[in-house]
Design a protein around this motif. Structure first.
Motif, PDB file in Angstrom:
ATOM      1  N   GLY A  60       0.536  -1.156  -0.318  1.00 33.59           N
ATOM      2  CA  GLY A  60      -0.335  -0.085   0.212  1.00 33.59           C
ATOM      3  C   GLY A  60       0.737   1.662   0.057  1.00 33.59           C
ATOM      4  N   THR A  69      -7.233  -3.334  -6.484  1.00 35.37           N
ATOM      5  CA  THR A  69      -7.772  -5.095  -5.251  1.00 35.37           C
ATOM      6  C   THR A  69      -8.837  -5.752  -6.870  1.00 35.37           C
ATOM      7  N   GLY A  76     -11.670  -3.388  -0.704  1.00 33.14           N
ATOM      8  CA  GLY A  76     -10.951  -2.455  -1.701  1.00 33.14           C
ATOM      9  C   GLY A  76     -10.412  -1.581  -0.300  1.00 33.14           C
ATOM     10  N   SER A  79      -8.972  -1.385   3.535  1.00 29.03           N
ATOM     11  CA  SER A  79      -7.870  -1.361   2.792  1.00 29.03           C
ATOM     12  C   SER A  79      -7.502   0.373   2.475  1.00 29.03           C
ATOM     13  N   TRP A  80      -8.217   0.739   2.164  1.00 27.82           N
ATOM     14  CA  TRP A  80      -7.904   2.221   1.778  1.00 27.82           C
ATOM     15  C   TRP A  80      -7.913   3.428   2.597  1.00 27.82           C
ATOM     16  N   TYR A  99      -5.809   7.143  -3.627  1.00 32.80           N
ATOM     17  CA  TYR A  99      -7.214   6.358  -3.934  1.00 32.80           C
ATOM     18  C   TYR A  99      -7.353   4.581  -4.127  1.00 32.80           C
ATOM     19  N   CYS A 100      -8.585   4.465  -4.139  1.00 32.97           N
ATOM     20  CA  CYS A 100      -8.888   2.072  -4.311  1.00 32.97           C
ATOM     21  C   CYS A 100      -9.223   2.124  -5.073  1.00 32.97           C
ATOM     22  N   SER A 102     -10.614  -1.269  -7.243  1.00 29.21           N
ATOM     23  CA  SER A 102     -11.096  -2.544  -7.792  1.00 29.21           C
ATOM     24  C   SER A 102     -12.132  -2.869  -8.471  1.00 29.21           C
TER      25      SER A 102
END
Ligand code: CFN
Ligand code: HCA
Length: 526
Positions: A60, A69, A76, A79-80, A99-100, A102
């Protein structure tokens, strides 16, 4: 009844038998504890999963990589932005840490396969963000339905002409987030480290396992750069993939978090012969010790003199504030329960303020983090004549073989603690309670039986602790403060803890109905 027996007292015979191995009181000579085993089903553990360890923790913080993800959106999302690994981009380096990405898998993807959606996600990421590299992290359903993320990655790498690496870190693998660290470390070593062509300078070092929570890595780097070190890369806090590509050129690896990154340290040792040194930049005295150990490794009078000069200046700058906080905090007691290394590191910082640790434990550490790692000398000639792969298999997690001549080994070993880690237990005072994979029930028992003044842990138990009228400080996120590392970080920590202990809120935690009636009424005679 001993403190340990009081904690275990309410358990059924079966649970008692298991938990007894994970809870010990430090005596003169007991350094053994059970760890890294499966949590008993039904017990409210604080642990996370394999995907959290791989994507959330180790990968990360790498800022110029888009990490996709592959899974339902919840993984996602969780873990964001929950970890506080800070990163700064500049005109050469993109920053995707906020950012995330997925694939947001839905039921049809689970039934008919999710590879198509993953390919589409990679295409969109390339078109919209144009990252220098892409990583794909698998969540539970990916392993269950058998999507071949490695084949998709290989195809995308050719198609888009950039590094695309897949990680099979399905959440259910192993017993905690620890398996995910290992998978991430292996992927970095196999695909990224060693592909750069930077030339080392005189004092080239890597920092391994500093996550830049609340800006910790920036404080550590500030100090090391003042002395004159050339930091090739800190893996992974605020790092660029292009820095990681060059990790193999450093002369020495500094290991901050042994638990999450010892695999990279060992593999660099195996493949390139680079020694590693366990350091700890949490706490004033441990920062000073670590700086001196590093200087001793390079064994250069000029560097040693510069190290002492910087230490003296830094200590002078924080002296008054440290003394003030120490005068207020001295004599307090603390309990610490964090993932796999902070519970050890923060005891040193607390000691700097005269705060005594009465309980410490890890969510997912292995026995070597508690008990230390043995070092077995290994003769270089033998290493050459043996197959390196088979040596790795022979090695268990508490034994390590050094690729040095016996003579070199004896000399270095005497001077500096190279390639081994003493573990947490040796450093603790007699009578301290050590708990592995502590659960919710035990947290409440610790509060009731040990009554610490401060409980350092995470978000899952923070409010249980505060509702019991005890100060909780989060050592994962620093409760949105920091940095706590190095010299300036120690001052921040002292200030935050003192603020927490002296807040007027503690006068308000007693339930109002305990002091005065809540309902007013009249008794009527009938
Ligand atoms: S940043 Fe590190 S320092 S990497 Fe590890 S073992 Fe976690 S995310 Mo939370 S704070 Fe914690 Fe350590 Fe190493 Fe962090 S103590 S649990 S997996 N951890
Ligand atoms: C993780 C991440 C975590 C959780 C923090 C907490 C972190 O374990 O997946 O429980 O407060 O540091 O963000 O450890």
């Amino acid at each position: 009844m001993s403190k340990v027996d009081r904690i275990l007292d309410k358990y059924s015979a079966r649970v008692y038998k298991n938990r007894k191995l994970h809870i010990i009181e430090k005596t003169e000579d007991n350094h053994e504890i059970s760890a890294n085993t499966r949590t008993i089903p039904g017990i409210m553990t604080n642990r996370g999963c394999c995907y959290a360890g791989c994507k959330g923790v180790v990968l990360g913080p790498i800022k110029d990589v888009a990490i996709i993800t592959h899974g339902p959106i919840g993984c996602g999302f969780y873990s964001w932005g929950t970890r506080r690994n800070k990163a700064r981009g500049d005109k050469h380096t993109k920053n995707f840490v906020e950012y995330c990405f997925s694939t947001d898998m839905q039921e049809p993807d689970i039934v008919f396969g999710g590879e198509k959606k993953l390919k589409q996600a990679i295409k969109e990421v390339v078109e919209i963000f144009d990252p220098d590299a892409i990583m794909i992290c698998a969540t539970c359903p990916v392993g269950l339905i058998g999507d071949d993320i490695h084949a998709v990655a290989a195809e995308a790498e050719k198609l888009y002409n950039r590094k695309v690496v897949a990680f099979s870190c399905e959440g259910y693998k192993g017993v905690s987030q620890s398996g995910g660290h290992h998978i991430a470390n292996n992927g970095l070593m196999r695909h990224i480290i060693g592909t750069g062509d930077r030339v080392p300078t005189k004092y080239s070092i890597n920092i391994l396992g500093e996550y830049n929570i609340g800006g910790d890595a920036w404080e550590v780097e500030r100090i090391l750069k003042r002395i004159g070190y050339d930091i090739v890369v800190n893996i992974p806090g605020d790092s660029s993939i292009h820095e990681i590509e060059n990790a193999h050129i450093a002369h020495l690896n500094l290991v901050q978090c042994h638990r999450s990154i010892n695999y990279v340290a060992d593999m660099l040792k195996d493949k390139y012969g680079t020694s590693w040194l366990k350091v700890n930049f949490i706490g004033v005295s441990s920062t000073v010790k670590s700086l001196r150990d590093i200087a001793r490794y390079f064994n250069d009078p000029e560097l040693t003199a510069r190290t002492e000069e910087v230490i003296a200046e830094e200590l002078a700058a924080i002296h008054d504030e440290m003394e003030y906080y120490k005068s207020k905090l001295k004599g307090k007691t603390a309990a610490l329960f964090v993932g796999g290394s902070r519970s050890h590191h923060y005891q040193k910082l607390l000691k700097d303020f005269g705060v005594e640790t009465i309980m410490a434990g890890y969510e997912f550490a292995h026995r070597d983090d508690y008990e230390g790692r043995e070092v077995l000398p290994f003769i270089k000639e033998d290493a050459d004549s043996k197959n390196i792969e088979s040596l790795r298999i022979e090695k268990d997690e508490r034994r390590y073989r050094l690729y040095l001549s016996e003579e070199q080994y004896e000399k270095l070993r005497k001077e500096i603690p190279l390639d081994y880690y003493e573990g947490m237990i040796k450093d603790m005072e007699k009578g301290t309670i050590i708990i592995d994979d502590m659960n919710h029930f035990e947290t409440e028992e610790i509060i009731r039986i040990l009554k610490p003044d401060i409980f350092f842990s995470g978000i899952k138990d923070k409010y249980v602790i505060q509702k019991a009228g005890i100060l909780s400080r989060q050592l994962h996120s620093y409760d949105y403060s920091g940095p706590y590392a190095g010299f300036n970080g120690a001052v921040n920590f002292g200030r935050d803890v003192l603020m927490g202990l002296t807040t007027p809120a503690w006068g308000l935690v007693k339930a109002p109905w305990k002091n005065s009636p809540m309902i007013e009424g009249h008794l009527q005679e009938v």
